[in-house]
Design an enzyme around this catalytic site. Structure first.
Site, PDB file in Angstrom:
ATOM      1  N   TYR A  64     -60.207  19.698  88.138  1.00 34.94           N
ATOM      2  CA  TYR A  64     -60.036  18.396  88.782  1.00 34.94           C
ATOM      3  C   TYR A  64     -60.758  18.366  90.126  1.00 34.94           C
ATOM      4  CZ  TYR A  64     -56.727  20.669  91.918  1.00 34.94           C
ATOM      5  OH  TYR A  64     -56.164  21.492  92.859  1.00 34.94           O
ATOM      6  N   PHE A  74     -60.422  16.027  99.044  1.00 33.24           N
ATOM      7  CA  PHE A  74     -59.434  16.893  99.694  1.00 33.24           C
ATOM      8  C   PHE A  74     -59.093  18.139  98.880  1.00 33.24           C
ATOM      9  CE2 PHE A  74     -57.129  13.350  97.634  1.00 33.24           C
ATOM     10  CZ  PHE A  74     -56.369  14.036  96.693  1.00 33.24           C
ATOM     11  N   ASP A  75     -59.509  18.186  97.603  1.00 36.29           N
ATOM     12  CA  ASP A  75     -59.229  19.397  96.819  1.00 36.29           C
ATOM     13  C   ASP A  75     -60.087  19.403  95.567  1.00 36.29           C
ATOM     14  OD1 ASP A  75     -58.112  21.800  96.136  1.00 36.29           O
ATOM     15  OD2 ASP A  75     -56.233  20.974  95.383  1.00 36.29           O
ATOM     16  N   ILE A  94     -47.537  15.652  90.664  1.00 39.22           N
ATOM     17  CA  ILE A  94     -47.195  14.264  90.955  1.00 39.22           C
ATOM     18  C   ILE A  94     -47.096  13.478  89.641  1.00 39.22           C
ATOM     19  CG2 ILE A  94     -48.184  14.259  93.281  1.00 39.22           C
ATOM     20  CD1 ILE A  94     -50.680  12.944  92.116  1.00 39.22           C
ATOM     21  N   TYR A 120     -47.900  10.615  96.561  1.00 40.82           N
ATOM     22  CA  TYR A 120     -47.089  11.231  97.608  1.00 40.82           C
ATOM     23  C   TYR A 120     -46.332  10.225  98.461  1.00 40.82           C
ATOM     24  CZ  TYR A 120     -49.515  15.451  96.260  1.00 40.82           C
ATOM     25  OH  TYR A 120     -49.990  16.516  95.546  1.00 40.82           O
ATOM     26  N   PHE A 137     -58.379  10.948  91.123  1.00 42.83           N
ATOM     27  CA  PHE A 137     -58.579  12.292  90.576  1.00 42.83           C
ATOM     28  C   PHE A 137     -59.499  12.208  89.372  1.00 42.83           C
ATOM     29  CE2 PHE A 137     -54.641  13.070  92.881  1.00 42.83           C
ATOM     30  CZ  PHE A 137     -54.827  14.353  93.370  1.00 42.83           C
TER      31      PHE A 137
END
Length: 573
Positions: A64, A74-75, A94, A120, A137
């Site tokens: 991902y 961010f990731d 999540i 979140y 994502f």
């Protein structure tokens, strides 16, 4: 970001896939659509393979990339060069992930736009994800491993490591051969067994094994995640050997389990007094029927292993005819369930073996009330012809033979077996539309004879209601049949239907005034009537005596009868 996914999302998790929108419409590359009703959006970048997708409880493996709406990344699992694994639908990630990945196929890549409520929320995930952030994502579903919640309470989760053969699974009564290795969550070895055999319902090691093995196929290997209630609970477990460790109270286990093989154990009789364990499967689907001639090899033993008899190990197999009382009843019934080439162990309780008396066999005596064990191999068999294979004349001849077999059994006072013979005899001639007039006449006489004889069996077995039905069938065909009137009267007397009994006896005496048996039955009937009249008089006499006594006591105590007035209803209600 992988650590961040350990925070469960706000809101509820779906327990089923019914509201996920899976399969509701065809998805196309580049088309964006909403998943569910909470604002989760999905756009397919690359199509996947097949039609199946993962479900709740499955362990999925994904790559991902996570970004904010402004494109800030961010990731990314690609940056770590390691796919991310988690169990779907259990709140490990999540909710947008749980809901979205369930719609994917193997190899598919999709872009998910996830609103704050499914990500979140108001708190965000500082410092990388601000409060109330909508996230994007790009997810690639690499693969997934099926995980089954065996008890539907999360207590035993099964992950298949290698598939088994065929489709059959063991039952409670079956005897299974397994290998297992149990460890604590930290990898510490608790117990290991190369091969262990047990009956499923009796269990082995901990409760989880017997429950799990019933879901497995031959050769299957699985990983069980077992919660304490299906392991050793609040008590834990002390080591059983030098290489084992203590299981502390309330401890979960990881158990690798392999079902090597199993032997099917079935109930031949409904009372579990004859059991069959298959040692070697037979050929095809065909089995012997009543009247079939079978060839077998067999060895009979007592519980301590003492050999009672051996038959069929010479040049010629041992031969007998099914349902002809040539062998003990349990062997007869057991062989009838076998296929050609099958080898089975029959466990036969005394009721179906040698009963309550000692019996001398080929090599040893069978003590009274002994359970016996027969190793049986069914070499071959020749079935008795089925009904549809017989000509009309052959049906009449077969019916006559079964009737005579019933008569022989009746004379031996084997009434239940005789009754079955008469029922079998009737089955050959029940439908006579293809019979000639002469054959119909023969069939009618056989039906009358078989129903009458079966009624005599039912009287001996004290099944009086069935005896009445059988005699009524005869009287429908022959209203002046004295035996049918006589036997129905006998049954009615036992059922205390004395009026019908008297009618039948009087009619029988009109037809045959000198019939001694009917006269004796009439005498018995009159005695029964007197007996019941006397009992009725005594019963009602006791009631009236008690009523008079109560009335006398009330008068002595000054209690007077009150007039019963009309029923009134309270107007205030």
């Amino acid at each position: 970001m992988a650590e961040g996914f350990g925070i469960p999302a706000a809101g509820k998790f779906n327990d089923t896939d019914e509201e996920d929108g899976v399969g509701e419409e065809m998805e196309e590359v580049g088309e964006e659509r909403e998943i569910g009703k909470d604002g989760l959006m999905k756009k397919i970048i690359k199509e996947g393979d097949g039609y199946e997708g993962p479900i709740n409880g499955d362990e999925v493996e994904v790559h991902y990339v996570g970004s904010l709406l402004d494109g800030t990344r961010f990731d990314s699992s690609y940056d770590r060069e390691m796919p991310f694994k988690f169990k779907l639908g259990l709140g490990h990630v999540i909710q947008g992930w749980d809901d979205g990945i369930k719609t994917m196929k193997k190899g598919e890549k999709a872009l998910f736009t996830i609103p704050p409520a499914l990500a979140y929320g108001e708190s965000g995930s500082p410092p990388t994800i601000p409060p109330n952030a909508t996230l994007q994502f790009e997810i690639e579903l690499i693969s997934w491993t099926k995980v089954k919640d065996i008890c539907k309470d999360g207590g035993i989760l099964k992950t298949i490591l290698s598939e088994g053969e065929n489709w059959q699974t063991p039952k409670d009564s079956d005897e299974v051969l397994i290998k297992y290795e149990a460890r604590l969550d930290d990898g510490t070895l608790v117990s290991k067994s190369e091969e262990v055999e047990f009956i499923v319902k009796d269990g082995c090691f901990c409760p989880a094994l017997s429950k799990a093995v019933k879901t497995m196929k031959k050769g299957e290997k699985t990983l069980l995640t077992v919660k304490p209630q299906y392991a050793f609970g609040e008590k834990g477990r002390e080591p059983a050997g030098g290489n084992e460790c203590v299981v502390p109270p309330n401890t979960a286990l990881q158990i690798t389990l392999e079902l090597v093989s199993w032997k099917t154990v079935s109930e031949v009789t409904t009372d579990d007094k004859v059991l069959k364990k298959i040692l070697k499967e037979g050929e095809g689907y065909d089995r012997p029927n009543d009247g079939a001639v079978v060839q077998v090899k067999l060895t009979g033993k007592l519980q301590d292993g003492t050999v009672l008899l051996k038959k069929g190990y010479d040049e010629v197999p041992f031969e007998f005819k099914i349902d002809e009382e040539q062998v003990i009843d349990g062997l007869d019934r057991g062989v009838k369930t076998m296929k050609k080439g099958e080898v089975s162990l029959l466990t036969i309780h005394p009721e179906y073996a040698f009963g309550s008396t000692e019996s001398h066999q080929e090599f040893a005596s069978v003590p009274a009330n002994s359970t016996v064990y027969y190793d049986v191999e069914l070499i071959s068999f020749e079935k008795e012809k089925d009904l549809w294979e017989l000509t009309t004349q052959e049906k009449i001849e077969a019916s006559g033979r079964k009737k005579e077999e019933g008569n022989t059994l009746f004379k031996k006072q084997k009434y239940e077996r005789a009754s079955k013979r008469y029922e079998k005899a009737l089955s050959f001639i029940e439908y006579d539309s293809a019979f000639t007039d002469d054959e119909k006449h023969q069939a009618k006489l056989l039906k009358i004879s078989c129903n009458l004889n079966n009624a005599a069996c039912k009287l001996k077995l004290r099944d009086y209601k069935q005896a009445v039905k059988l005699c009524t069938k005869v009287l429908d065909a022959d209203g002046k049949n004295v035996k049918a009137l006589y036997r129905r009267a006998q049954a009615c007397i036992q059922l205390v239907d004395l009026d019908l009994a008297e009618m039948d006896i009087k009619k029988a005496l009109q037809i045959d005034p000198d019939n001694r048996d009917v006269k004796l039955e009439y005498k018995l009937l009159r005695e029964k009537v007197k007996e019941y009249n006397k009992k009725d008089a005594q019963f009602y006499g006791n009631i009236f005596a008690k009523m008079n006594k109560v009335e006398h006591l009330n008068s002595a105590n000054g209690v007077r009868k009150q007039d019963v007035g009309p029923m009134t209803i309270d107007s205030k209600a």
